[in-house]
Design a protein around this motif. Structure first.
Motif, short mmCIF file in Angstrom:
data_model
loop_
_atom_site.label_atom_id
_atom_site.label_comp_id
_atom_site.label_asym_id
_atom_site.label_seq_id
_atom_site.Cartn_x
_atom_site.Cartn_y
_atom_site.Cartn_z
N SER A 186 -83.93 -13.71 28.59
CA SER A 186 -83.22 -13.56 27.32
C SER A 186 -81.84 -14.18 27.39
CB SER A 186 -83.11 -12.08 26.95
OG SER A 186 -84.39 -11.52 26.70
N ASN A 187 -81.13 -13.95 28.49
CA ASN A 187 -79.79 -14.54 28.62
C ASN A 187 -79.84 -16.06 28.66
OD1 ASN A 187 -77.90 -12.49 28.50
ND2 ASN A 187 -78.13 -11.93 30.65
N ILE A 188 -80.82 -16.60 29.35
CA ILE A 188 -80.94 -18.06 29.43
C ILE A 188 -81.31 -18.65 28.07
CG2 ILE A 188 -82.30 -19.94 30.44
CD1 ILE A 188 -82.34 -18.35 33.04
N MET A 189 -82.23 -18.02 27.36
CA MET A 189 -82.63 -18.53 26.05
C MET A 189 -81.49 -18.43 25.03
SD MET A 189 -85.49 -19.84 26.31
CE MET A 189 -85.86 -20.09 28.04
N ARG A 190 -80.72 -17.36 25.11
CA ARG A 190 -79.60 -17.22 24.18
C ARG A 190 -78.51 -18.24 24.48
NH1 ARG A 190 -79.09 -11.02 22.11
NH2 ARG A 190 -81.34 -10.65 21.96
N GLY A 191 -78.39 -18.61 25.73
CA GLY A 191 -77.44 -19.66 26.09
C GLY A 191 -77.93 -21.03 25.67
N CYS A 192 -79.21 -21.29 25.93
CA CYS A 192 -79.78 -22.61 25.60
C CYS A 192 -79.98 -22.79 24.09
CB CYS A 192 -81.11 -22.79 26.33
SG CYS A 192 -80.95 -22.98 28.12
N LEU A 193 -80.17 -21.68 23.37
CA LEU A 193 -80.39 -21.74 21.91
C LEU A 193 -79.20 -21.17 21.15
CD1 LEU A 193 -84.13 -20.54 21.90
CD2 LEU A 193 -83.31 -22.88 21.54
N ALA A 194 -78.02 -21.30 21.74
CA ALA A 194 -76.82 -20.73 21.12
C ALA A 194 -76.56 -21.34 19.75
CB ALA A 194 -75.62 -20.93 22.03
N LEU A 252 -85.47 -15.94 17.88
CA LEU A 252 -86.16 -16.99 18.63
C LEU A 252 -86.08 -16.81 20.14
CD1 LEU A 252 -87.82 -19.58 18.53
CD2 LEU A 252 -85.68 -20.89 18.35
N PRO A 253 -84.91 -16.48 20.74
CA PRO A 253 -84.87 -16.26 22.19
C PRO A 253 -85.85 -15.17 22.65
CG PRO A 253 -82.65 -16.49 21.35
CD PRO A 253 -83.54 -16.41 20.15
N ALA A 261 -70.58 -18.23 19.65
CA ALA A 261 -69.37 -17.46 19.95
C ALA A 261 -69.60 -16.38 21.00
CB ALA A 261 -68.82 -16.83 18.67
N ASN A 262 -70.83 -15.93 21.18
CA ASN A 262 -71.13 -14.84 22.11
C ASN A 262 -71.48 -15.32 23.52
OD1 ASN A 262 -70.84 -12.55 20.37
ND2 ASN A 262 -72.74 -13.16 19.35
N GLN A 263 -71.42 -16.64 23.74
CA GLN A 263 -71.89 -17.16 25.03
C GLN A 263 -70.78 -17.33 26.08
OE1 GLN A 263 -75.16 -17.11 25.33
NE2 GLN A 263 -75.01 -16.46 23.17
N GLY A 264 -69.56 -16.94 25.75
CA GLY A 264 -68.47 -17.08 26.71
C GLY A 264 -68.69 -16.29 27.99
N ASN A 265 -69.38 -15.16 27.87
CA ASN A 265 -69.63 -14.30 29.03
C ASN A 265 -71.09 -14.32 29.47
OD1 ASN A 265 -66.91 -13.37 29.17
ND2 ASN A 265 -67.33 -11.97 27.46
N ASN A 266 -71.82 -15.35 29.08
CA ASN A 266 -73.22 -15.43 29.50
C ASN A 266 -73.27 -15.65 31.02
OD1 ASN A 266 -75.93 -16.42 30.07
ND2 ASN A 266 -76.15 -16.75 27.86
N GLN A 298 -73.69 -21.74 31.39
CA GLN A 298 -72.33 -22.10 31.01
C GLN A 298 -72.39 -22.88 29.70
OE1 GLN A 298 -70.20 -24.29 34.00
NE2 GLN A 298 -68.40 -24.62 32.71
N VAL A 299 -71.78 -22.32 28.65
CA VAL A 299 -71.85 -22.90 27.32
C VAL A 299 -70.44 -23.21 26.83
CG1 VAL A 299 -72.62 -22.59 24.94
CG2 VAL A 299 -73.94 -21.58 26.82
#
Length: 556
Positions: free
Chosen positions: A271-279, A403-404, A442-447, A451-452
């Motif tokens: 989930s973390n990887i998909m949210r980063g890749c699909l930010a 989607l993630p 905006a939520n990916q700063g702490n993923n 690294q986004v």
């Protein structure tokens, strides 16, 4: 001395055990990893038969491994393909839904117009005979313009319908006063009395309102389906960043390097990887949901007061009623026109035509019974089409924010939610401990996984957000019965992929209303207003320039 000898012996045994254990680990078979690697079409010579030292690995955990440097590089490319494939599958399904519904609606509306024209032509020939045939181009032009509006949108429906009734009045006035000769100038004067005399009763006003609202809603709804189809199609083509690709490799294939070929990634890890890749895709969700809500609003109108089927099916009856109303009131209408436009010149005795009362116009038109009406596209109805689309629209809401999770629910991508301890967490077979980040850039700063760069939104996504925003505005206007100018869908949502440019002058920023002026201002007032705008332009230009430099510095 004895103790020293015993200690030396124990040390020797420990060293021997360690070397034997190392040898055993080093000789661990990589046959299953190799088999799966070759099954993907890769060269078997890349894969070692037994574990090797992993100091050469750049992304996957080092130590003894079943992956060579070539394997890690090819797995990196494969992880990108796997990611694109699973995202495309989800998006293609949604795109196919919108594409098929757009096609059905388009076929339905076009066939509805064809049937309405055929119905009017057949019944008017039967009812009015030769008189209709002599004037049939007037009615043909009406349907040509209605079709042109639906296809291209570049027709002012109100002006077009006003012109139709004015031309019909001219023809009818000649017929009911066939003993007179009328010049073009006289007939132009007659047409000016259309609104005042209401020779066709209240039919033109009601029909204009019904046709305008129904056609605006129908075309806008169809265009909305096309916009949704195109937006999904463009956004589905994902181009992972280097950081995303590294995270995908680590999630999908680094477990193979450790020999854990049957262990799937932990669900929250995925989930973390998909949210980063699909930010960036996640940022579509707000405008997408607004767009879906607006589509549902227009769908309600199509089922109710703006139902184009209920307008077009009886249009022949309504026009015939208007004609009969003109015939019934022809004496009063003619007298008032003669007073306003002057007495016409009588025709010579030998050329006086038959009176309209002796013509085929004395017959009244009767509508079809429901069972006699022709079926439309695929024998369906607007109500059935709208009901089906409404259900699909509701299912499509929150598509991008979910989607993630949808990707990670695919068994090829991650372990189930209930399998939290027996899954791959990026380092080994163990529980994943990090919390799941939110959706959107905006939520990916702490993923913790990807690294986004949150300062650089994707231009392609921004273009699709703007296309949705513009179409939502048009939907809301259609819901309120207001006509709007339509844009070329392909131009507004164009772009080949991530990084495509969006020139400031080309990006749509606001809805364009019809040029028809309903303000009632005098020419002088308009001139004064135009002068005020002209004086304000230098100040507006200065403000825009300042904004441009501020935005430019922020984007750097």
């Amino acid at each position: 001395m004895a103790r020293l000898g015993l200690l030396a012996l124990l040390c020797t045994l420990a060293a021997l055990s360690a070397s034997l254990l190392a040898a055993e680990l080093k000789s661990k078979s990589c046959s299953e990893v190799r088999r799966l690697y070759v099954s993907k079409g890769f060269n078997k010579n890349d894969a070692p038969l037994y574990e090797i030292n992993g100091d050469h690995l750049k992304i996957c955990p080092q130590g003894y491994t079943c992956c060579s440097q070539e394997m890690e590089e090819k797995y990196s490319l494969q992880s990108k393909d796997d990611f694109r494939s699973v995202v495309s599958e989800q998006c293609n399904h949604l795109q196919a839904i919108f594409a098929s519904r757009y096609k059905k609606f388009d076929e339905f509306f076009k066939e509805l117009l064809e049937n309405a024209e055929k119905s009017l032509n057949d019944m008017f020939v039967k009812t009015y005979g030769h008189l209709y045939m002599q004037n049939s181009e007037l009615f043909k032009d009406l349907f040509v313009e209605l079709k042109r509006y639906y296809v291209a949108g570049n027709v002012n429906l109100e002006e077009m319908l006003n012109d139709f009734w004015a031309r019909l009045l001219e023809r009818m006035f000649r017929l009911v006063n066939s003993q007179y000769h009328f010049t073009d100038e006289y007939l132009e004067c007659v047409s000016k009395y259309t609104e005042q005399l209401k020779p066709f009763g209240d039919v033109p006003r009601k029909l204009k309102l019904q046709v305008t609202r129904a056609f605006v809603a129908a075309r806008t709804f169809a265009q909305g389906l096309a916009v949704a189809r195109d937006v999904v199609g463009k956004v589905s083509v994902v181009n992972p960043t280097a950081q995303c690709t590294q995270a995908l490799l680590k999630m999908i294939y680094c477990s193979h390097c450790r020999g854990l070929v049957t262990v799937k990634p932990c669900y929250n890890y995925c989930s973390n990887i998909m949210r980063g890749c699909l930010a960036n895709q996640g940022d579509l969700d707000f405008e997408w949901n607004n767009f879906i809500d607006a589509m549902l609003m227009v769908a309600e109108r199509l089922e109710g007061p703006f139902n184009i089927e209920s307008v077009m099916d009886p249009i022949d009856v309504k026009i015939s009623d208007a004609i009969m109303n003109m015939q019934d009131n022809s004496v009063q209408v003619s007298q008032k026109v003669f007073q306003g436009c002057g007495p016409p010149k009588p025709l010579p005795a030998g050329r006086i035509s038959r009176s309209i009362s002796e013509s085929a116009f004395s017959a009244r038109f009767r509508p079809y019974h429901p069972e006699q009406r022709p079926t439309t596209a695929a024998g369906t109805s607007l109500d059935r089409l709208v009901t089906d689309v409404k259900e699909k629209l509701k299912q499509a809401k929150k598509f991008w924010s979910s989607l993630p999770s949808t990707v990670c629910n695919d068994e090829r991508m991650a372990a189930g939610n209930g399998n939290e301890d027996d899954c791959w967490n990026g380092k080994g077979k163990s529980r994943y401990l990090f919390a799941v980040t939110g959706n959107g850039l905006a939520n990916q700063g702490n993923n913790p996984e990807v690294q986004v760069d949150t300062s650089k939104p994707d231009i392609l996504i921004l273009r699709q957000i703007m296309a949705l925003r513009v179409m939502t505005s048009k939907m809301k206007n259609a819901y309120n019965g207001n006509d709007v100018d339509f844009f070329d869908i392909s131009d507004e949502s164009s772009g080949e992929g991530s990084g495509s440019g969006c020139e400031y002058q080309q990006c749509p920023s606001e809805i364009e209303y019809n040029a028809t002026d309903h303000s009632g201002k005098s020419a002088n007032e308009k001139a004064d207003s135009a002068g005020a705008h002209a004086e304000a332009k230098p100040y507006l230009l200065t403000v825009l320039c300042l904004l441009f430099f501020v935005v430019q510095r922020e984007w750097r």
